[in-house]
Design an enzyme around this catalytic site. Structure first.
Site, PDB file in Angstrom:
ATOM      1  N   HIS A   1      -0.574   1.072 -13.141  1.00 37.40           N
ATOM      2  CA  HIS A   1       0.099  -0.147 -13.600  1.00 37.40           C
ATOM      3  C   HIS A   1       1.574   0.204 -13.787  1.00 37.40           C
ATOM      4  O   HIS A   1       1.890   1.286 -14.311  1.00 37.40           O
ATOM      5  CB  HIS A   1      -0.523  -0.632 -14.913  1.00 37.40           C
TER       6      HIS A   1
ATOM      7  N   LEU B   1      -9.778  -8.945 -10.401  1.00 34.65           N
ATOM      8  CA  LEU B   1     -10.562  -8.288 -11.452  1.00 34.65           C
ATOM      9  C   LEU B   1     -11.742  -7.542 -10.837  1.00 34.65           C
ATOM     10  O   LEU B   1     -12.503  -8.128 -10.056  1.00 34.65           O
ATOM     11  CB  LEU B   1     -11.066  -9.338 -12.451  1.00 34.65           C
TER      12      LEU B   1
ATOM     13  N   GLY C   1       0.774  -1.234   0.000  1.00 32.37           N
ATOM     14  CA  GLY C   1       0.000   0.000   0.000  1.00 32.37           C
ATOM     15  C   GLY C   1       0.804   1.281   0.000  1.00 32.37           C
ATOM     16  O   GLY C   1       0.330   2.300   0.519  1.00 32.37           O
TER      17      GLY C   1
END
Ligand SMILES: Nc1nc2c(c(=O)[nH]1)N[C@@H](CN(C=O)c1ccc(C(=O)N[C@@H](CCC(=O)O)C(=O)O)cc1)CN2
Ligand SMILES: NCC(=O)N[C@@H]1O[C@H](COP(=O)([O-])[O-])[C@@H](O)[C@H]1O
Length: 300
Positions: free
Chosen positions: A194, A177, A97
């Site tokens: 990403h 997902l 995180g």
């Protein structure tokens, strides 16, 4: 109008300005000293609900200058900007995180005009969840199964996020997902970071160190983070922002990962700030752009 004449005493050494303006009015000045003789002055003069802007570049003789407005054209009326509502953010994580922490810290220090109101994770003991609990941010586990049975559905998640009045969902290392129910419930409001320059090195199976190993193995000379809109497949949503990170000849995947992650932290804060300040716009061909905060005429 008397407000049009401001007698200024410009102490060019300390750039201190005093302006004689009638009582019970407020003003602010922006000065730029070009040289011992020239000073630019923008006076923002507010009274009642109106704000007037007087712009002038003036030659100062000795240390006094009289600013005279030649006419109404010197005065622009600034319509008061509507005060933007603080936005509510949900962050999704599966690991340490660090992006989540960067975003949360930015909401606390004022860089991001919003609040992280809930954290969602598929791993309730991950570092991101621990940080959330330490900072009194509610934690939701999703997906959540008990003995193979789903105990918290995608519809439950949508209802819960609505209850927190979430405006934007930020995926930050979330490895599951996102279900179609959530994608449809939050159109153009779910984002993902990403760790490669999409569309390269993205899609199912490309996450974490797998991405950086594939980049190194490919011989690519550049990598870097991508922030994109989330649609129903992995990493196929519209690209919103990217940063470039050179891949050095002797880089290991771990070294590259660390340099990309460093860029991620700033990039996600910049994008979150733009989202909360409503600085996203869409080009005619469907490409999303971010309006520069410093220069509203510029987009990137
Ligand atoms: N609907 C969407 N959901 C998610 C997206 C998205 O773009 N659309 N982005 C991912 C994040 N991500 C890359 O940025 C990503 C995460 C995970 C995978 C993947 O292959 N996962 C494995 C399972 C891994 C695990 O459970 O440990 C898999 O599905 O087999 C690819 C890309 C987040 N969700
Ligand atoms: N495909 C998704 C993916 O690989 N995401 C990547 O996971 C890491 C999470 O780090 P963090 O938990 O320290 O923010 C980040 O590098 C992020 O780009």
């Amino acid at each position: 109008m008397e407000t049009r004449n401001a007698i200024l005493r410009a102490s060019l050494h300390s750039a201190a300005l005093s302006i004689q303006i009638p009582q019970n009015h407020s003003f602010s000045t922006l000065t730029k000293i070009h040289s011992p003789k020239w000073v630019s002055l923008n006076i923002r003069y507010s009274f009642s609900s109106r704000t007037l802007l007087v712009k002038s570049k003036t030659q100062c003789r000795n240390s006094y200058a009289k600013i005279k407005c030649k006419g109404v054209s010197d005065i622009e009326e600034e319509s008061p900007k509507p005060k933007l509502r603080r936005k509510n953010l949900a962050v999704f994580v599966s690991g340490g995180g660090s992006n989540f922490r960067s975003i949360h810290e930015a909401t606390l220090n004022g860089s991001v005009h919003g609040d992280v109101v809930v954290l969602v994770t598929n791993k309730q003991d991950c570092g991101g969840a621990e940080y959330a609990r330490d900072n009194r941010i509610p934690v939701i586990v999703f997906p959540n199964k008990k003995d193979g049975q789903e105990v918290f559905s995608a519809e439950d998640l949508v209802i819960t996020l609505r209850s927190y009045k979430v405006d934007f969902i930020l995926l930050a290392g979330y490895l599951k997902l996102i279900p179609v129910e959530l994608v449809r419930a939050y159109p153009k409001s779910i984002f993902n970071i990403h760790p490669s320059l999409l569309p390269a090195f993205g899609g199912k199976g490309y996450y974490g160190m797998k991405v950086h190993k594939a980049v190194i193995a490919s011989g690519a000379r550049y990598s870097g983070p991508t922030i994109h809109y989330v649609d129903e497949q992995y990493d196929t949503g519209r690209i919103l922002a990217q940063r470039v990170v050179p891949v050095l000849a002797n880089n290991t995947a771990e070294e590259l990962a660390a340099r990309v992650l460093h860029e991620e932290h700033q990039l996600y804060v910049d994008v979150a700030a733009a989202l909360c300040e409503e600085r996203i716009t869409w080009r005619e061909d469907g490409v999303p752009l971010i309006q520069s905060k410093e220069n509203p005429n510029e987009y990137f």
